[in-house]
Write an enzyme that holds these catalytic residues in place. Structure first.
Site, PDB file in Angstrom:
ATOM      1  N   HIS A   1      30.806 -69.309  36.261  1.00  0.00           N
ATOM      2  CA  HIS A   1      29.640 -69.033  37.096  1.00  0.00           C
ATOM      3  C   HIS A   1      29.936 -67.958  38.143  1.00  0.00           C
ATOM      4  O   HIS A   1      29.035 -67.299  38.613  1.00  0.00           O
ATOM      5  CB  HIS A   1      29.342 -70.305  37.919  1.00  0.00           C
ATOM      6  CG  HIS A   1      28.105 -71.011  37.551  1.00  0.00           C
ATOM      7  ND1 HIS A   1      27.994 -71.724  36.388  1.00  0.00           N
ATOM      8  CD2 HIS A   1      26.928 -71.159  38.212  1.00  0.00           C
ATOM      9  CE1 HIS A   1      26.794 -72.274  36.369  1.00  0.00           C
ATOM     10  NE2 HIS A   1      26.138 -71.937  37.448  1.00  0.00           N
TER      11      HIS A   1
ATOM     12  N   THR B   1      35.359 -71.930  37.408  1.00  0.00           N
ATOM     13  CA  THR B   1      33.984 -71.726  36.944  1.00  0.00           C
ATOM     14  C   THR B   1      33.667 -70.302  36.481  1.00  0.00           C
ATOM     15  O   THR B   1      33.918 -69.343  37.204  1.00  0.00           O
ATOM     16  CB  THR B   1      32.946 -72.149  38.024  1.00  0.00           C
ATOM     17  OG1 THR B   1      31.650 -71.798  37.548  1.00  0.00           O
ATOM     18  CG2 THR B   1      33.191 -71.487  39.346  1.00  0.00           C
TER      19      THR B   1
ATOM     20  N   ALA C   1      30.008 -69.599  50.298  1.00  0.00           N
ATOM     21  CA  ALA C   1      31.380 -69.470  49.774  1.00  0.00           C
ATOM     22  C   ALA C   1      31.339 -69.659  48.268  1.00  0.00           C
ATOM     23  O   ALA C   1      30.991 -70.732  47.791  1.00  0.00           O
ATOM     24  CB  ALA C   1      32.285 -70.517  50.417  1.00  0.00           C
ATOM     25  N   VAL C   2      31.658 -68.590  47.556  1.00  0.00           N
ATOM     26  CA  VAL C   2      31.760 -68.689  46.102  1.00  0.00           C
ATOM     27  C   VAL C   2      33.253 -68.633  45.774  1.00  0.00           C
ATOM     28  O   VAL C   2      33.931 -67.657  46.089  1.00  0.00           O
ATOM     29  CB  VAL C   2      30.991 -67.566  45.390  1.00  0.00           C
ATOM     30  CG1 VAL C   2      30.898 -67.864  43.896  1.00  0.00           C
ATOM     31  CG2 VAL C   2      29.601 -67.402  45.967  1.00  0.00           C
ATOM     32  N   ILE C   3      33.724 -69.716  45.177  1.00  0.00           N
ATOM     33  CA  ILE C   3      35.159 -69.835  44.919  1.00  0.00           C
ATOM     34  C   ILE C   3      35.376 -69.832  43.413  1.00  0.00           C
ATOM     35  O   ILE C   3      34.779 -70.645  42.692  1.00  0.00           O
ATOM     36  CB  ILE C   3      35.701 -71.114  45.584  1.00  0.00           C
ATOM     37  CG1 ILE C   3      35.463 -71.024  47.103  1.00  0.00           C
ATOM     38  CG2 ILE C   3      37.191 -71.288  45.268  1.00  0.00           C
ATOM     39  CD1 ILE C   3      35.815 -72.268  47.883  1.00  0.00           C
TER      40      ILE C   3
ATOM     41  N   ARG D   1      39.507 -67.634  55.763  1.00  0.00           N
ATOM     42  CA  ARG D   1      38.468 -66.725  56.263  1.00  0.00           C
ATOM     43  C   ARG D   1      37.321 -67.469  56.962  1.00  0.00           C
ATOM     44  O   ARG D   1      36.311 -66.885  57.313  1.00  0.00           O
ATOM     45  CB  ARG D   1      37.922 -65.881  55.098  1.00  0.00           C
ATOM     46  CG  ARG D   1      38.953 -64.880  54.618  1.00  0.00           C
ATOM     47  CD  ARG D   1      38.720 -64.408  53.198  1.00  0.00           C
ATOM     48  NE  ARG D   1      39.756 -63.446  52.809  1.00  0.00           N
ATOM     49  CZ  ARG D   1      40.999 -63.777  52.438  1.00  0.00           C
ATOM     50  NH1 ARG D   1      41.367 -65.057  52.391  1.00  0.00           N
ATOM     51  NH2 ARG D   1      41.887 -62.844  52.127  1.00  0.00           N
TER      52      ARG D   1
ATOM     53  N   PHE E   1      26.770 -75.670  49.136  1.00  0.00           N
ATOM     54  CA  PHE E   1      27.873 -75.667  48.184  1.00  0.00           C
ATOM     55  C   PHE E   1      29.146 -75.248  48.939  1.00  0.00           C
ATOM     56  O   PHE E   1      29.115 -74.305  49.723  1.00  0.00           O
ATOM     57  CB  PHE E   1      27.578 -74.657  47.064  1.00  0.00           C
ATOM     58  CG  PHE E   1      28.252 -74.952  45.758  1.00  0.00           C
ATOM     59  CD1 PHE E   1      27.549 -75.535  44.707  1.00  0.00           C
ATOM     60  CD2 PHE E   1      29.592 -74.643  45.563  1.00  0.00           C
ATOM     61  CE1 PHE E   1      28.157 -75.795  43.487  1.00  0.00           C
ATOM     62  CE2 PHE E   1      30.215 -74.910  44.357  1.00  0.00           C
ATOM     63  CZ  PHE E   1      29.499 -75.490  43.313  1.00  0.00           C
TER      64      PHE E   1
ATOM     65  N   GLU F   1      20.945 -69.320  45.944  1.00  0.00           N
ATOM     66  CA  GLU F   1      19.670 -69.457  46.645  1.00  0.00           C
ATOM     67  C   GLU F   1      19.631 -68.694  47.972  1.00  0.00           C
ATOM     68  O   GLU F   1      18.583 -68.671  48.635  1.00  0.00           O
ATOM     69  CB  GLU F   1      19.365 -70.947  46.911  1.00  0.00           C
ATOM     70  CG  GLU F   1      18.906 -71.731  45.691  1.00  0.00           C
ATOM     71  CD  GLU F   1      20.037 -72.118  44.736  1.00  0.00           C
ATOM     72  OE1 GLU F   1      21.199 -72.204  45.194  1.00  0.00           O
ATOM     73  OE2 GLU F   1      19.760 -72.320  43.536  1.00  0.00           O
TER      74      GLU F   1
HETATM   75  N1  INI Z   1      27.388 -71.964  44.603  1.00  0.00           N
HETATM   76  C1  INI Z   1      28.157 -71.601  45.640  1.00  0.00           C
HETATM   77  O1  INI Z   1      27.645 -71.408  46.757  1.00  0.00           O
HETATM   78  N2  INI Z   1      29.505 -71.426  45.478  1.00  0.00           N
HETATM   79  C2  INI Z   1      30.103 -71.598  44.266  1.00  0.00           C
HETATM   80  O2  INI Z   1      31.345 -71.435  44.187  1.00  0.00           O
HETATM   81  C3  INI Z   1      29.308 -71.979  43.161  1.00  0.00           C
HETATM   82  N3  INI Z   1      29.933 -72.163  41.866  1.00  0.00           N
HETATM   83  O3  INI Z   1      31.142 -72.020  41.766  1.00  0.00           O
HETATM   84  O4  INI Z   1      29.253 -72.461  40.893  1.00  0.00           O
HETATM   85  C4  INI Z   1      27.921 -72.165  43.356  1.00  0.00           C
HETATM   86  N4  INI Z   1      27.120 -72.539  42.344  1.00  0.00           N
HETATM   87  C5  INI Z   1      25.805 -73.101  42.571  1.00  0.00           C
HETATM   88  C6  INI Z   1      24.728 -72.030  42.650  1.00  0.00           C
HETATM   89  O5  INI Z   1      24.843 -71.272  43.839  1.00  0.00           O
HETATM   90  C7  INI Z   1      23.318 -72.646  42.614  1.00  0.00           C
HETATM   91  O6  INI Z   1      23.120 -73.428  43.762  1.00  0.00           O
HETATM   92  C8  INI Z   1      23.090 -73.525  41.386  1.00  0.00           C
HETATM   93  O7  INI Z   1      23.361 -72.811  40.201  1.00  0.00           O
HETATM   94  C9  INI Z   1      21.608 -74.019  41.346  1.00  0.00           C
HETATM   95  O8  INI Z   1      20.695 -72.927  41.268  1.00  0.00           O
END
Ligand code: INI
Length: 158
Positions: free
Chosen positions: A88, A86, A80-82, A127, A22, A58
């Protein structure tokens, strides 16, 4: 008083990097940074395994699976979680961070924390080899420093 500091030295170390697909444009550069750090500190490519997982969520499961093999001196987790739009974000970033910390503590093996949590892609880019360095490089270096530190502390115990 005795001071203990680990020396980042990859000679004869076996390390795994678990990296998220991702936001791959960012995580690929974190991976390049991590490999560069390991190679510059004596690491051989043959001693570095790279394992891809779908997303940051994961990363803990990937790290645990690697640690369970008992083949690695350290694991480096990159993602990287952006925040973007979202909702999420909080869940993924929080659980991934907590899960990685738990995995390191449960297996007593250093885990390099190279998970970016940013508001924007631009901040993540900065970064991952941009104006703010490369967090993958930092995470790899910290992990192998901790491997050496653990070894020194264990040697002192015996
Ligand atoms: N996963 C990321 O690595 N970065 C993100 O920014 C992100 N967002 O924004 O949703 C993200 N979502 C997917 C998550 O990690 C899982 O792979 C997915 O939910 C399946 O289990």
């Amino acid at each position: 008083m005795t001071d203990f500091t680990g020396a980042p030295d990859m000679t004869n170390r076996h390390v795994a990097i678990v990296v998220s697909r991702f936001n791959e444009s960012v995580t690929m550069r974190l991976l390049e940074g991590a490999i560069d750090a390991l190679e510059r500190h004596g690491g051989a490519r043959a001693k570095i395994d790279v394992v891809w997982v779908p997303g940051a969520w994961e990363l803990p499961a990937g790290a645990r699976a690697l640690l369970a093999t008992e083949r690695y001196d350290a694991v480096i987790a990159l993602g990287a979680v952006i925040r973007g739009e979202t909702p999420h974000f909080e869940f993924v970033a929080g659980e991934a961070s907590r899960g990685l910390a738990d995995a390191g503590a449960d297996f007593d093996v250093p885990i390099g924390f190279g998970l970016l949590t940013t508001d924007t892609l631009e901040q993540a880019d900065a970064r991952a080899g941009g104006a703010h360095g490369n967090k993958g490089w930092d995470a790899a270096l910290a992990a192998i420093e901790m491997v050496d530190l653990f070894e020194r502390l264990r040697a002192r115990e015996s």
